[in-house]
Design a protein around this motif. Structure first.
Motif, mmCIF file in Angstrom:
data_model
loop_
_atom_site.group_PDB
_atom_site.id
_atom_site.type_symbol
_atom_site.label_atom_id
_atom_site.label_comp_id
_atom_site.label_asym_id
_atom_site.label_seq_id
_atom_site.Cartn_x
_atom_site.Cartn_y
_atom_site.Cartn_z
ATOM 1 N N HIS A 1 57.065 18.984 -5.374
ATOM 2 C CA HIS A 1 56.240 19.175 -4.174
ATOM 3 C C HIS A 1 55.865 20.632 -3.914
ATOM 4 O O HIS A 1 54.931 20.882 -3.138
ATOM 5 C CB HIS A 1 56.971 18.605 -2.966
ATOM 6 C CG HIS A 1 57.192 17.130 -3.044
ATOM 7 N ND1 HIS A 1 56.261 16.211 -2.605
ATOM 8 C CD2 HIS A 1 58.227 16.407 -3.556
ATOM 9 C CE1 HIS A 1 56.719 14.980 -2.815
ATOM 10 N NE2 HIS A 1 57.903 15.067 -3.390
ATOM 11 N N HIS A 2 56.571 21.568 -4.523
ATOM 12 C CA HIS A 2 56.292 22.996 -4.307
ATOM 13 C C HIS A 2 56.371 23.745 -5.638
ATOM 14 O O HIS A 2 57.033 24.776 -5.745
ATOM 15 C CB HIS A 2 57.276 23.589 -3.300
ATOM 16 C CG HIS A 2 57.215 22.966 -1.947
ATOM 17 N ND1 HIS A 2 56.249 23.302 -1.008
ATOM 18 C CD2 HIS A 2 57.979 22.002 -1.367
ATOM 19 C CE1 HIS A 2 56.442 22.590 0.098
ATOM 20 N NE2 HIS A 2 57.475 21.790 -0.098
ATOM 21 N N HIS B 1 55.961 27.600 -6.127
ATOM 22 C CA HIS B 1 56.841 28.551 -5.454
ATOM 23 C C HIS B 1 58.322 28.340 -5.747
ATOM 24 O O HIS B 1 59.147 29.148 -5.319
ATOM 25 C CB HIS B 1 56.625 28.468 -3.939
ATOM 26 C CG HIS B 1 55.194 28.687 -3.540
ATOM 27 N ND1 HIS B 1 54.621 29.935 -3.507
ATOM 28 C CD2 HIS B 1 54.216 27.817 -3.179
ATOM 29 C CE1 HIS B 1 53.358 29.838 -3.128
ATOM 30 N NE2 HIS B 1 53.088 28.561 -2.936
ATOM 31 N N LEU C 1 58.791 30.423 -1.319
ATOM 32 C CA LEU C 1 59.254 29.054 -1.102
ATOM 33 C C LEU C 1 59.747 28.894 0.328
ATOM 34 O O LEU C 1 59.492 27.867 0.968
ATOM 35 C CB LEU C 1 60.371 28.688 -2.084
ATOM 36 C CG LEU C 1 60.945 27.276 -1.889
ATOM 37 C CD1 LEU C 1 59.879 26.213 -2.119
ATOM 38 C CD2 LEU C 1 62.149 27.041 -2.800
ATOM 39 N N GLU D 1 56.848 28.289 2.477
ATOM 40 C CA GLU D 1 56.334 26.932 2.296
ATOM 41 C C GLU D 1 57.169 25.927 3.081
ATOM 42 O O GLU D 1 56.635 25.035 3.736
ATOM 43 C CB GLU D 1 56.367 26.562 0.808
ATOM 44 C CG GLU D 1 55.279 27.196 -0.026
ATOM 45 C CD GLU D 1 54.113 26.250 -0.213
ATOM 46 O OE1 GLU D 1 54.334 25.117 -0.657
ATOM 47 O OE2 GLU D 1 52.980 26.663 0.093
#
Length: 231
Positions: free
Chosen positions: A136-137, A140, A180, A183
């Motif tokens: 999902h990220h 990052h 991160l 985010e």
């Protein structure tokens, strides 16, 4: 229509369907790979490197990550939670000047707690949590890996009788991990774009910036002090 003709037609249709299925599966290979590259970005290349260049093995791993965690729905943070996490990260950045090791440990723990609060696997399951975050990220997540690796290196160094880990490595890990954090804590992307470069300059040059620039009142004043030379 005779029974023989019906059977012949059934056989022909079955054969056509079988050929179409084979061609479809063959065609999905490269497209599937391209899809994973688009989804995971740099994490795709890092996974291939960990598999010694074996793209098929890397793609199997990444596909498994998507299958396990692709349906995960991130939970929102309420404003009070967001403020608490932001305050803790600011404190960790300020602590870096005099205690880089403790600051990195705090950043690692904070990311783990924040990810769990957002609905990712928790309970100390770093590998599973990282896998879910990467789905999902992906752009990052490497910062989390770097911070966690630095913490592990510290632990290993302590067992070996040498407690020193390069301060520049810790600084770089903190800088990358911040993206991160941003985010997960949920600020608008328009404000996030400049965060990494801003923290980079703060940690490198030790100069604070105006708290109004990030919209959250962050003013890591301790960055204007002289950096510690070691841990």
């Amino acid at each position: 229509m005779s029974t023989g003709l019906i059977i012949a037609l059934i056989v022909i249709v079955a054969a056509v369907l079988a050929v179409a299925a084979v061609l479809t599966l063959r065609g999905r290979g490269p497209q599937h790979g391209r899809g994973l590259k688009r989804r995971f970005g740099p994490e795709y290349g890092r996974t291939v490197a960990r598999h010694n260049g074996d793209e098929k093995a890397a793609e199997r791993e990444l596909t498994e990550r998507v299958e396990r965690h692709g349906s995960l729905r991130e939970q929102p943070l309420d404003p009070a939670e967001r403020q608490r996490y932001e305050a803790r990260w600011t404190a960790a950045q300020e602590r870096f000047v005099d205690s880089p090791r403790e600051a990195v440990v705090e950043a690692d723990q904070l990311l783990a707690e924040l990810a769990e609060a957002r609905g990712f696997p928790g309970g100390g399951q770093y590998d599973e949590q990282f896998a879910a975050l990467s789905v999902h990220h992906a752009d990052h997540v490497h910062g989390y890996r770097r911070v966690h690796s630095v913490v592990g290196a510290h632990a290993n160094a302590g067992r070996d009788g040498d407690g020193r880990v390069d301060t520049e490595d810790m600084r770089a890990a903190m800088v990358e991990a911040r993206s991160l954090f941003d985010e997960l804590v949920g600020p608008p992307r328009s404000r996030e774009e400049s965060r990494t470069s801003t923290d980079e300059s703060q940690l490198r040059a030790g100069q604070p910036h105006d708290s109004r620039s990030d919209g959250r009142g962050h003013l890591p004043g301790a960055f204007n002090k002289r950096h510690a030379k070691g841990s």
